[in-house]
Design a protein around this motif. Structure first.
Motif, PDB file in Angstrom:
ATOM      1  N   GLU A 117       0.819  -1.215   0.000  1.00 46.37           N
ATOM      2  CA  GLU A 117       0.000   0.000   0.000  1.00 46.37           C
ATOM      3  C   GLU A 117       0.853   1.265   0.000  1.00 46.37           C
ATOM      4  N   GLU A 118       1.945   1.261   0.781  1.00 44.96           N
ATOM      5  CA  GLU A 118       2.748   2.491   0.875  1.00 44.96           C
ATOM      6  C   GLU A 118       3.420   2.864  -0.436  1.00 44.96           C
ATOM      7  N   MET A 119       3.534   1.893  -1.355  1.00 45.62           N
ATOM      8  CA  MET A 119       4.111   2.197  -2.664  1.00 45.62           C
ATOM      9  C   MET A 119       3.047   2.502  -3.710  1.00 45.62           C
ATOM     10  N   THR A 120       1.853   1.970  -3.536  1.00 44.01           N
ATOM     11  CA  THR A 120       0.810   2.192  -4.545  1.00 44.01           C
ATOM     12  C   THR A 120       0.113   3.532  -4.369  1.00 44.01           C
ATOM     13  N   THR A 121      -0.014   4.000  -3.131  1.00 41.49           N
ATOM     14  CA  THR A 121      -0.752   5.236  -2.861  1.00 41.49           C
ATOM     15  C   THR A 121      -0.224   6.446  -3.622  1.00 41.49           C
ATOM     16  N   PRO A 122       1.095   6.695  -3.646  1.00 39.15           N
ATOM     17  CA  PRO A 122       1.573   7.891  -4.363  1.00 39.15           C
ATOM     18  C   PRO A 122       1.323   7.836  -5.867  1.00 39.15           C
ATOM     19  N   PHE A 123       1.136   6.628  -6.423  1.00 38.90           N
ATOM     20  CA  PHE A 123       1.065   6.493  -7.871  1.00 38.90           C
ATOM     21  C   PHE A 123      -0.272   5.933  -8.364  1.00 38.90           C
ATOM     22  N   ASP A 124      -1.266   5.869  -7.479  1.00 38.16           N
ATOM     23  CA  ASP A 124      -2.603   5.440  -7.857  1.00 38.16           C
ATOM     24  C   ASP A 124      -2.604   4.067  -8.508  1.00 38.16           C
ATOM     25  N   LEU A 125      -1.869   3.131  -7.918  1.00 35.70           N
ATOM     26  CA  LEU A 125      -1.839   1.752  -8.383  1.00 35.70           C
ATOM     27  C   LEU A 125      -2.695   0.879  -7.476  1.00 35.70           C
ATOM     28  N   GLU A 126      -3.002  -0.311  -7.947  1.00 35.88           N
ATOM     29  CA  GLU A 126      -3.804  -1.237  -7.158  1.00 35.88           C
ATOM     30  C   GLU A 126      -2.937  -1.951  -6.120  1.00 35.88           C
ATOM     31  N   THR A 127      -3.324  -1.878  -4.848  1.00 36.72           N
ATOM     32  CA  THR A 127      -2.625  -2.645  -3.813  1.00 36.72           C
ATOM     33  C   THR A 127      -2.760  -4.133  -4.122  1.00 36.72           C
ATOM     34  N   GLY A 128      -1.651  -4.863  -4.038  1.00 42.88           N
ATOM     35  CA  GLY A 128      -1.663  -6.283  -4.327  1.00 42.88           C
ATOM     36  C   GLY A 128      -1.404  -6.615  -5.780  1.00 42.88           C
ATOM     37  N   GLU A 129      -1.246  -5.590  -6.630  1.00 39.96           N
ATOM     38  CA  GLU A 129      -0.930  -5.834  -8.040  1.00 39.96           C
ATOM     39  C   GLU A 129       0.448  -6.483  -8.159  1.00 39.96           C
ATOM     40  N   ASP A 130       0.594  -7.383  -9.124  1.00 45.43           N
ATOM     41  CA  ASP A 130       1.875  -8.061  -9.343  1.00 45.43           C
ATOM     42  C   ASP A 130       2.869  -7.050  -9.909  1.00 45.43           C
ATOM     43  N   CYS A 131       3.977  -6.853  -9.191  1.00 45.89           N
ATOM     44  CA  CYS A 131       4.932  -5.806  -9.567  1.00 45.89           C
ATOM     45  C   CYS A 131       6.368  -6.273  -9.373  1.00 45.89           C
ATOM     46  N   LEU A 132       7.272  -5.523  -9.952  1.00 45.92           N
ATOM     47  CA  LEU A 132       8.688  -5.653  -9.679  1.00 45.92           C
ATOM     48  C   LEU A 132       9.052  -4.513  -8.735  1.00 45.92           C
ATOM     49  N   LEU A 133       9.578  -4.852  -7.558  1.00 48.69           N
ATOM     50  CA  LEU A 133       9.883  -3.865  -6.528  1.00 48.69           C
ATOM     51  C   LEU A 133      11.384  -3.810  -6.293  1.00 48.69           C
ATOM     52  N   SER A 134      11.872  -2.617  -6.021  1.00 44.97           N
ATOM     53  CA  SER A 134      13.302  -2.488  -5.732  1.00 44.97           C
ATOM     54  C   SER A 134      13.532  -1.682  -4.475  1.00 44.97           C
ATOM     55  N   GLN A 135      14.680  -1.910  -3.870  1.00 44.95           N
ATOM     56  CA  GLN A 135      15.243  -1.038  -2.850  1.00 44.95           C
ATOM     57  C   GLN A 135      16.680  -0.755  -3.276  1.00 44.95           C
ATOM     58  N   LYS A 136      17.021   0.523  -3.386  1.00 46.33           N
ATOM     59  CA  LYS A 136      18.353   0.900  -3.857  1.00 46.33           C
ATOM     60  C   LYS A 136      18.986   1.884  -2.878  1.00 46.33           C
ATOM     61  N   SER A 137      20.174   1.545  -2.427  1.00 46.87           N
ATOM     62  CA  SER A 137      20.914   2.402  -1.493  1.00 46.87           C
ATOM     63  C   SER A 137      22.133   2.964  -2.200  1.00 46.87           C
ATOM     64  N   TYR A 138      22.225   4.288  -2.238  1.00 43.65           N
ATOM     65  CA  TYR A 138      23.337   4.979  -2.890  1.00 43.65           C
ATOM     66  C   TYR A 138      24.250   5.546  -1.812  1.00 43.65           C
ATOM     67  N   PHE A 139      25.456   5.005  -1.735  1.00 39.52           N
ATOM     68  CA  PHE A 139      26.430   5.466  -0.742  1.00 39.52           C
ATOM     69  C   PHE A 139      27.409   6.439  -1.397  1.00 39.52           C
ATOM     70  N   ALA A 140      27.601   7.579  -0.746  1.00 40.56           N
ATOM     71  CA  ALA A 140      28.577   8.572  -1.193  1.00 40.56           C
ATOM     72  C   ALA A 140      29.677   8.644  -0.155  1.00 40.56           C
ATOM     73  N   ASP A 141      30.881   8.242  -0.541  1.00 47.78           N
ATOM     74  CA  ASP A 141      32.011   8.206   0.387  1.00 47.78           C
ATOM     75  C   ASP A 141      31.683   7.376   1.628  1.00 47.78           C
ATOM     76  N   GLY A 142      30.928   6.289   1.409  1.00 43.79           N
ATOM     77  CA  GLY A 142      30.623   5.362   2.486  1.00 43.79           C
ATOM     78  C   GLY A 142      29.402   5.706   3.313  1.00 43.79           C
ATOM     79  N   ILE A 143      28.725   6.809   3.015  1.00 38.16           N
ATOM     80  CA  ILE A 143      27.557   7.237   3.784  1.00 38.16           C
ATOM     81  C   ILE A 143      26.317   7.125   2.899  1.00 38.16           C
ATOM     82  N   LEU A 144      25.221   6.578   3.449  1.00 40.79           N
ATOM     83  CA  LEU A 144      23.984   6.469   2.687  1.00 40.79           C
ATOM     84  C   LEU A 144      23.454   7.867   2.389  1.00 40.79           C
ATOM     85  N   ALA A 145      23.451   8.239   1.111  1.00 44.17           N
ATOM     86  CA  ALA A 145      23.057   9.585   0.697  1.00 44.17           C
ATOM     87  C   ALA A 145      21.680   9.607   0.053  1.00 44.17           C
ATOM     88  N   ILE A 146      21.315   8.520  -0.632  1.00 44.01           N
ATOM     89  CA  ILE A 146      20.029   8.446  -1.329  1.00 44.01           C
ATOM     90  C   ILE A 146      19.469   7.040  -1.161  1.00 44.01           C
TER      91      ILE A 146
END
Length: 247
Positions: A117-146
């Motif tokens: 639900e927390e991912m579908t709400t901002p984009f008006d998608l159906e909760t429970g829809e079959d999706c490809l989901l990602s989590q991406k951590s961008y480290f800058a000089d060893g610190i999580l920046a994005i």
């Protein structure tokens, strides 16, 4: 005389957009100083017509990147720098951090799952829809920046191209070109100021009640149809965004 080698020549269509992208890249990489070469010189560099160059420059002027005046030519606006152009360009956040001189490491986790639900709400998608989901951590000089979460409806993924998360590029734009039925043509980002709560509303390593920027980025194909969404948390110590307004 043209500044030979300042921009790589291009031969494919659509020429206007490629010319615009090539000129913008040259500007952000500081291959030109305060003023751009003449339309004729740019056309020679890029192996395109002056009409194509003129249209590309008009687009850059509309975006506030350059100013064009008769008898003076095309000047690069003083505010222009990679950070202020971050959302103008469809490049990965790893490239944006690298442009600012950081050593960048990206950790990516993709999975096929039901849309939460927390991912579908901002984009008006159906909760429970079959999706490809990602989590991406961008480290800058060893610190999580994005920290980014992407959601791609599975119907837009070419299943034969999906063999698992290994080898998937960090940039959603590159990934879409490789393995989606409808790749990303453009994106619209909503900028949301946030505060980190005591419960931890973001994975960014900042203190409770400290501010950060969240982007709700909607990705569209060349027909303007929604193809994916991204929730992007950004530590402003590493990257900030500016809005250019003109009369």
């Amino acid at each position: 005389m043209p500044e030979s080698g300042a921009i790589t020549r291009i031969d494919n269509v659509p020429l206007t957009e490629q010319a615009r992208k090539a000129i913008l890249q040259a500007i952000t990489e500081k291959r030109f100083s305060r003023r751009l070469p003449s339309e004729e010189s740019l056309a020679e560099m890029l192996n395109v017509s002056r009409t194509t160059i003129r249209t590309a420059l008009q687009s850059l002027e509309q975006d506030g990147i350059v100013t064009r005046k008769r008898a003076i030519g095309t000047t690069i606006n003083a505010h222009v720098r990679p950070s202020s152009l971050a959302l103008h360009r469809m490049i990965g956040f790893d490239d944006l951090l690298a442009e600012k001189g950081h050593e960048v490491e990206v950790i990516i986790d993709w999975e096929r799952a039901k849309a939460p639900e927390e991912m579908t709400t901002p984009f008006d998608l159906e909760t429970g829809e079959d999706c490809l989901l990602s989590q991406k951590s961008y480290f800058a000089d060893g610190i999580l920046a994005i920290y980014i979460r992407d959601i791609v409806p599975w119907k837009n993924v070419r299943a034969e191209e999906w063999s698992g998360p290994e080898g998937v590029p960090a940039s959603i734009f590159e990934f879409s070109a490789q393995a989606w039925n409808r790749p990303v043509d453009h994106a619209v980002a909503e900028i949301i100021p946030c505060l980190k709560t005591a419960e931890g509303s973001t994975r960014l390593p900042i203190e409770p009640n400290e501010a950060f920027i969240r982007l709700h980025e909607s990705h569209f194909d060349d027909k303007g149809e929604f193809v994916a969404g991204s929730v992007v948390d950004v530590d402003s110590d590493f990257l900030h965004f500016e809005v250019f307004r003109r009369r």
